[in-house]
Design a protein around this motif. Structure first.
Motif, short mmCIF file in Angstrom:
data_model
loop_
_atom_site.label_atom_id
_atom_site.label_comp_id
_atom_site.label_asym_id
_atom_site.label_seq_id
_atom_site.Cartn_x
_atom_site.Cartn_y
_atom_site.Cartn_z
N SER A 1 37.77 59.77 31.72
CA SER A 1 38.92 58.88 31.65
C SER A 1 39.86 59.04 32.83
O SER A 1 39.88 60.07 33.50
CB SER A 1 39.67 59.12 30.35
OG SER A 1 40.11 60.46 30.27
N SER A 2 40.66 58.01 33.04
CA SER A 2 41.69 58.01 34.08
C SER A 2 42.78 57.05 33.66
O SER A 2 42.80 56.56 32.53
CB SER A 2 41.08 57.59 35.42
OG SER A 2 40.71 56.21 35.36
N ASN A 3 43.67 56.73 34.59
CA ASN A 3 44.75 55.78 34.31
C ASN A 3 44.52 54.45 35.03
O ASN A 3 45.47 53.74 35.35
CB ASN A 3 46.10 56.37 34.71
CG ASN A 3 46.21 56.60 36.21
OD1 ASN A 3 45.20 56.62 36.92
ND2 ASN A 3 47.43 56.76 36.70
N VAL A 4 43.26 54.11 35.30
CA VAL A 4 42.99 52.86 36.01
C VAL A 4 42.09 51.96 35.15
O VAL A 4 41.25 52.43 34.39
CB VAL A 4 42.31 53.10 37.38
CG1 VAL A 4 43.22 53.89 38.30
CG2 VAL A 4 40.96 53.77 37.22
N THR A 5 42.32 50.66 35.30
CA THR A 5 41.46 49.65 34.73
C THR A 5 40.84 48.87 35.88
O THR A 5 41.10 49.18 37.06
CB THR A 5 42.25 48.72 33.79
OG1 THR A 5 41.34 47.82 33.16
CG2 THR A 5 43.31 47.92 34.53
N ARG A 6 40.05 47.86 35.57
CA ARG A 6 39.46 47.04 36.62
C ARG A 6 39.77 45.57 36.34
O ARG A 6 39.81 45.13 35.19
CB ARG A 6 37.95 47.26 36.70
CG ARG A 6 37.60 48.69 37.08
CD ARG A 6 36.14 48.89 37.38
NE ARG A 6 35.82 50.29 37.56
CZ ARG A 6 34.60 50.76 37.81
NH1 ARG A 6 33.57 49.92 37.90
NH2 ARG A 6 34.39 52.06 37.96
N GLY A 7 39.95 44.85 37.42
CA GLY A 7 40.34 43.45 37.30
C GLY A 7 39.14 42.52 37.26
O GLY A 7 37.99 42.94 37.13
N HIS A 8 39.43 41.22 37.39
CA HIS A 8 38.41 40.19 37.43
C HIS A 8 37.44 40.47 38.57
O HIS A 8 37.83 40.87 39.66
CB HIS A 8 39.10 38.84 37.63
CG HIS A 8 38.20 37.66 37.47
ND1 HIS A 8 37.31 37.26 38.44
CD2 HIS A 8 38.07 36.77 36.45
CE1 HIS A 8 36.67 36.18 38.03
NE2 HIS A 8 37.12 35.86 36.82
N ARG A 9 36.15 40.30 38.30
CA ARG A 9 35.13 40.66 39.30
C ARG A 9 35.34 39.98 40.64
O ARG A 9 35.08 40.56 41.69
CB ARG A 9 33.74 40.29 38.76
CG ARG A 9 33.13 41.32 37.83
CD ARG A 9 31.64 41.08 37.70
NE ARG A 9 31.03 41.97 36.73
CZ ARG A 9 30.64 43.22 36.98
NH1 ARG A 9 30.84 43.74 38.18
NH2 ARG A 9 30.08 43.94 36.04
N VAL A 10 35.78 38.72 40.61
CA VAL A 10 35.91 37.94 41.85
C VAL A 10 37.35 37.83 42.31
O VAL A 10 37.65 38.02 43.50
CB VAL A 10 35.33 36.52 41.64
CG1 VAL A 10 35.53 35.66 42.88
CG2 VAL A 10 33.86 36.59 41.25
N LEU A 11 38.26 37.56 41.39
CA LEU A 11 39.65 37.28 41.76
C LEU A 11 40.47 38.53 42.03
O LEU A 11 41.46 38.48 42.76
CB LEU A 11 40.32 36.45 40.66
CG LEU A 11 39.70 35.08 40.41
CD1 LEU A 11 40.30 34.43 39.16
CD2 LEU A 11 39.91 34.18 41.62
N ALA A 12 40.11 39.66 41.42
CA ALA A 12 40.86 40.91 41.63
C ALA A 12 39.95 42.10 41.43
O ALA A 12 40.16 42.92 40.53
CB ALA A 12 42.06 40.97 40.68
N PRO A 13 38.91 42.23 42.24
CA PRO A 13 37.95 43.32 42.04
C PRO A 13 38.59 44.68 42.33
O PRO A 13 39.62 44.78 42.97
CB PRO A 13 36.85 43.00 43.06
CG PRO A 13 37.55 42.22 44.13
CD PRO A 13 38.60 41.42 43.43
#
Length: 698
Positions: free
Chosen positions: A186-198
């Motif tokens: 685990s960490s404190n990061v997520t991931r965004g939209h694959r194309v719009l905010a990778p």
């Protein structure tokens, strides 16, 4: 009271299919909430956020530590808990075990009542939330179930998930909760939209999670659904009363195929509008998840709605690509339809001999042959003319023909519908075509019935043939299994027969089972007939309960053995209404009937010697004779309210009889005569209802 902070557990994955995603979203909140409760961590609301690439639980106000607990529980009296030698007895050992301590730790103390008891005292120290949340998170990830989907493995460990996990974001306030699952930490990061905010996006604390997602072009399921509905509403408004068809199952799936939806409109070639719209729409909905567009008059248009998850700047490319795909799909549908039209329907009917209905019940062609006779019988019962009877038989003959057509093999949901189109092209009457189209109705509770008499005759024949066949091979539905949808078929039959007052279900069951006998199927006709009749009566009882009728009313009517839906419901409602209008009268009558039925001796018969009767007995006999005549006439006319009114007239004479007469007289002749009179009284009720059932629940 411990401090509180918000808690976030996000499981980031490769794209998950819609069905398991929705299933897991339903599980996640419950698992997290129950885990917190079991651990003793106070918490607020649990909110689940899901997208194709993530499952997240956001929990408000989670305590940073469990509360310190000091628990004192009183057990058995000391004299019972310890023997004369001071050793703990089984009672003491059992109490201690229940409290989670050793018997030697029990304390003896005098309670407020002056007696000495044993007490179990236990102190549980406060525990920090962080290690509890770590263990809980790992357990929750492992506990998620994926019915009908095979989980996957990745990396070097044996843990599985429906799709490979790529990241875990776990926070209690601003602190990272240590979580490890299948080589992912685990960490404190997520991931965004694959194309719009990778790439990765930092979540400083759980309260900011949704705003971080939105800035990374990711919306929750609720927000995605709202955005898609708004886009569709705009499409409809721009086209002046157009309607976009959005079946719930497909709509929910589309919501779970995107993280940042864009509603677009594509078109297909006009030549495809010549193909039945049902297979055009099924092809678009089921294969491509496109939503068909209908104009204000309800006609299918060339346009369709597609929901894109791509960059809105490339929408034109997305539309062009989807138009290319739909053209290929619709080409296939048009080809199947055109090829089917080249063959006569009789050829399709003959080919049904190669299709198995049920291994022991024969082919679909044999089913069709049975249906023809049964549909004609239903039409005759309904009072149809010779032409109407012939139309029902003809529709039954063609009803299953489309099962071997190319269009239905490809689009199985359109069975019946395509048969209607082929019948129309072959010159069959609209009555027959409509019956073929609609004979699978009703398909579920609340579904529309076939619109015409011909369709109802065929639908009843189809469903009744299935019900009787399954009982004939002794494979009736069980509590957990109904592979041939026999219950649904019975409910459909009942719904249709309720519109046909002259129907005789018992006769139709006999005709259906006779057809199986003629085919060569071996079974005990009498036993199977009784089983099928009991089954239908059970369905009628369930329907009557759903309509709000009292259980004892239903029991009273069921005891008569009525299985025709119209009569069963008419009797039940008439009895219910009579009881509502005169509750005390029918309660007293039920009690008197039950008493008479209990005292009477059917073996003695009903022939009464009038020379042995007193005044009260003569009055009862006269009332019985009048009542019997009136009841018989009322039942013949189907006037169940009048039949019950006639029974109500017996209350006064039966009450007088029991007040004035000693039934069990010492004189055996007098006693026997009075018992025969009671038999006569009970006989009046036979065929109306078991009124005594109304007194059994008192």
């Amino acid at each position: 009271m411990a401090d509180t902070r918000d808690f976030l557990l996000e499981i980031g994955t490769e794209e998950m299919p819609s069905a398991p995603l929705m299933n897991a979203a339903g599980q996640l909140g419950k698992l997290v909430a129950s885990g917190l409760d079991e651990a003793g961590l106070a918490h607020g609301d649990v909110r689940v956020i899901s997208t194709p690439r993530r499952l997240a639980a956001l929990v408000a106000s989670v305590a940073t530590a469990t509360d310190e607990v000091h628990e004192v529980r009183r057990g058995p009296a000391a004299a019972i808990a310890f023997d004369d030698a001071g050793q703990p007895t089984k009672a003491a050992a059992g109490f201690a075990r229940k409290c989670g301590i050793d018997a030697a730790e029990l304390v003896r103390r005098v309670d407020t009542d002056g007696r000495e008891y044993v007490f179990a005292e236990r102190s549980i120290a406060s525990a920090p939330a962080m290690p509890i949340l770590s263990a809980l998170s790992e357990r929750v990830i492992a506990q998620l179930q994926w019915p009908n989907y095979r989980s996957q493995r990745w990396g070097s460990t044996h843990e599985t998930f429906v799709r490979p996990i790529r990241w875990i974001c776990a926070l209690l306030g601003s602190e990272v909760v240590p979580v490890s699952y299948a080589d992912v930490t685990s960490s404190n990061v997520t991931r965004g939209h694959r194309v719009l905010a990778p790439g990765e996006h930092v979540v400083a604390e759980p309260a900011l999670y949704e705003s971080v997602l939105e800035s990374a072009f990711v919306l929750s399921a609720e927000r995605r659904a709202e955005a898609i509905r708004a886009g569709i509403a705009q499409v409809e408004a721009e086209r002046g009363g157009a309607h976009v068809d959005t079946p719930k199952r497909i709509f929910d799936e589309v919501v779970n195929l995107c993280e940042w939806p864009t509603v677009l409109v594509g078109t297909f070639d006009e030549e495809f509008l010549a193909v039945p719209h049902e297979i055009i729409c099924e092809s678009m909905l089921s294969n491509q998840r496109y939503f068909p567009v209908y104009d204000a008059s309800g006609a299918l248009t060339r346009e369709f709605v597609v929901v894109s998850n791509a960059d809105p700047r490339v929408s034109a490319t997305v539309v062009a690509g989807n138009e290319k795909v739909v053209r290929a799909r619709l080409d296939d549908a048009k080809f199947f339809y055109d090829e089917d039209l080249k063959r006569p329907m009789e050829e399709f009917v003959d080919r049904l001999a190669t299709v198995t209905f049920q291994e022991r019940l024969g082919t679909m062609l044999q089913k069709v042959e049975r249906m023809e006779g049964l549909a004609a019988a239903v039409a005759k019962q309904a009072g149809e003319t010779d032409d109407g009877v012939a139309a029902a038989a003809r529709a039954a003959h063609l009803a299953k023909a489309d099962l071997v057509s190319q269009a239905v093999v490809e689009f199985t949901n359109q069975q019946g519908v395509m048969g209607g189109y082929y019948a129309a092209a072959a010159g069959e009457s609209e009555e027959v075509c409509a019956a073929i189209r609609e004979h699978y109705r009703p398909r579920f509770a609340g579904d529309e019935l076939p619109s015409g008499m011909c369709g109802r005759c065929v639908a009843i024949a189809d469903k009744l043939d299935t019900v009787c066949g399954i009982f004939a091979i002794d494979e009736p539905p069980t509590g957990s299994s109904d592979p041939y949808a026999v219950r649904r078929s019975a409910i459909g039959i009942i719904a249709m027969l309720r519109t046909l007052p002259s129907s005789d279900l018992r006769q139709l069951i006999g005709l259906s089972l006779d057809a199986y006998k003629a085919q060569g199927l071996e079974f005990d006709l009498e036993e199977v007939t009784a089983s099928v009749e009991r089954f239908f009566q059970g369905r009628l009882v369930a329907i009557a309960k759903d309509e709000g009728l009292r259980p004892d009313t239903i029991e009273a009517v069921s005891a008569v053995g009525v299985i025709d839906p119209v009569e069963f419901m008419a009797r039940s409602h008439a009895l219910e209404d009579a009881r509502s209008q005169s509750p005390e009268l029918f309660d007293d009558l039920a009690t008197a009937y039950a008493r008479a039925s209990h005292l009477g001796d059917p073996s003695l018969g009903t022939e009464v010697d009038t020379s042995l009767l007193g005044d009260a007995e003569k009055a009862l006999l006269e009332a019985c004779e009048l009542g019997s005549s009136r009841v018989s006439a009322a039942l013949s006319a189907g006037d169940f309210a009048d039949a019950l009114a006639a029974l109500a007239e017996l209350k006064a004479p039966i009450d007088r009889f029991f007040d004035d007469v000693l039934v069990m007289d010492e004189d055996t002749a007098v006693r026997g005569n009075r018992l025969r009179l009671l038999n006569r009284f009970v006989e009046v009720f036979v065929g109306v209802a078991d009124i005594g059932a109304l007194s059994r629940k008192k």
